[in-house]
Design a protein around this motif. Structure first.
Motif, PDB file in Angstrom:
ATOM      1  N   TRP A   1      58.538 -27.078 -93.573  1.00 16.39           N
ATOM      2  CA  TRP A   1      57.880 -28.112 -92.736  1.00 16.39           C
ATOM      3  C   TRP A   1      57.581 -29.223 -93.477  1.00 16.39           C
ATOM      4  O   TRP A   1      57.445 -30.557 -92.751  1.00 16.39           O
TER       5      TRP A   1
ATOM      6  N   SER B   1      57.428 -13.297 -83.792  1.00 18.48           N
ATOM      7  CA  SER B   1      56.154 -14.030 -83.173  1.00 18.48           C
ATOM      8  C   SER B   1      56.086 -15.452 -83.794  1.00 18.48           C
ATOM      9  O   SER B   1      56.868 -15.990 -84.653  1.00 18.48           O
ATOM     10  N   TRP B   2      55.093 -16.103 -83.108  1.00 20.63           N
ATOM     11  CA  TRP B   2      54.941 -17.363 -83.510  1.00 20.63           C
ATOM     12  C   TRP B   2      54.425 -17.774 -84.809  1.00 20.63           C
ATOM     13  O   TRP B   2      54.836 -18.496 -85.510  1.00 20.63           O
ATOM     14  N   PRO B   3      53.316 -16.969 -85.083  1.00 17.69           N
ATOM     15  CA  PRO B   3      53.000 -16.875 -86.653  1.00 17.69           C
ATOM     16  C   PRO B   3      54.297 -16.591 -87.588  1.00 17.69           C
ATOM     17  O   PRO B   3      54.249 -17.359 -88.694  1.00 17.69           O
TER      18      PRO B   3
ATOM     19  N   PHE C   1      57.487 -17.390 -86.885  1.00 18.79           N
ATOM     20  CA  PHE C   1      58.132 -18.543 -86.876  1.00 18.79           C
ATOM     21  C   PHE C   1      57.609 -19.758 -88.007  1.00 18.79           C
ATOM     22  O   PHE C   1      58.180 -20.236 -88.481  1.00 18.79           O
ATOM     23  N   PHE C   2      56.181 -19.825 -87.808  1.00 19.56           N
ATOM     24  CA  PHE C   2      55.660 -21.046 -88.689  1.00 19.56           C
ATOM     25  C   PHE C   2      55.607 -20.612 -89.971  1.00 19.56           C
ATOM     26  O   PHE C   2      55.678 -21.556 -90.749  1.00 19.56           O
TER      27      PHE C   2
END
Length: 77
Positions: A22, A7-9, A11-12
């Motif tokens: 990051w 999912s995107w979360p 991924f982040f």
């Protein structure tokens, strides 16, 4: 083929290493942006210096041509 993150979360979050990942991405983008801006500024300065030099050389050439033409016409310098 399966995606690396579900999912995107996820991924982040980068598997718990989000801060380091990051931070590295941000440092890289800041450095690259700085290099691009520096290159643009230096290019503008260089082009302005070239324009000024060409203008000066044209003025000098015109003054020499005028002086030679005046001497040929019999005028005193």
């Amino acid at each position: 083929m399966t995606p690396a993150f579900s999912s995107w979360p996820a991924f982040f979050a980068m598997g718990g290493y989000a801060f380091y990942v990051w931070l590295a991405v941000a440092c890289t983008l800041i450095a690259l942006t700085g290099l691009v801006l520096h290159t643009i500024v230096q290019r503008r300065r260089l082009l302005n210096a070239i324009r000024q030099r060409q203008s000066r050389e044209r003025r000098i050439h015109a003054a020499k041509s005028k002086k030679i033409a005046g001497e040929a016409a019999g005028e005193q310098p």
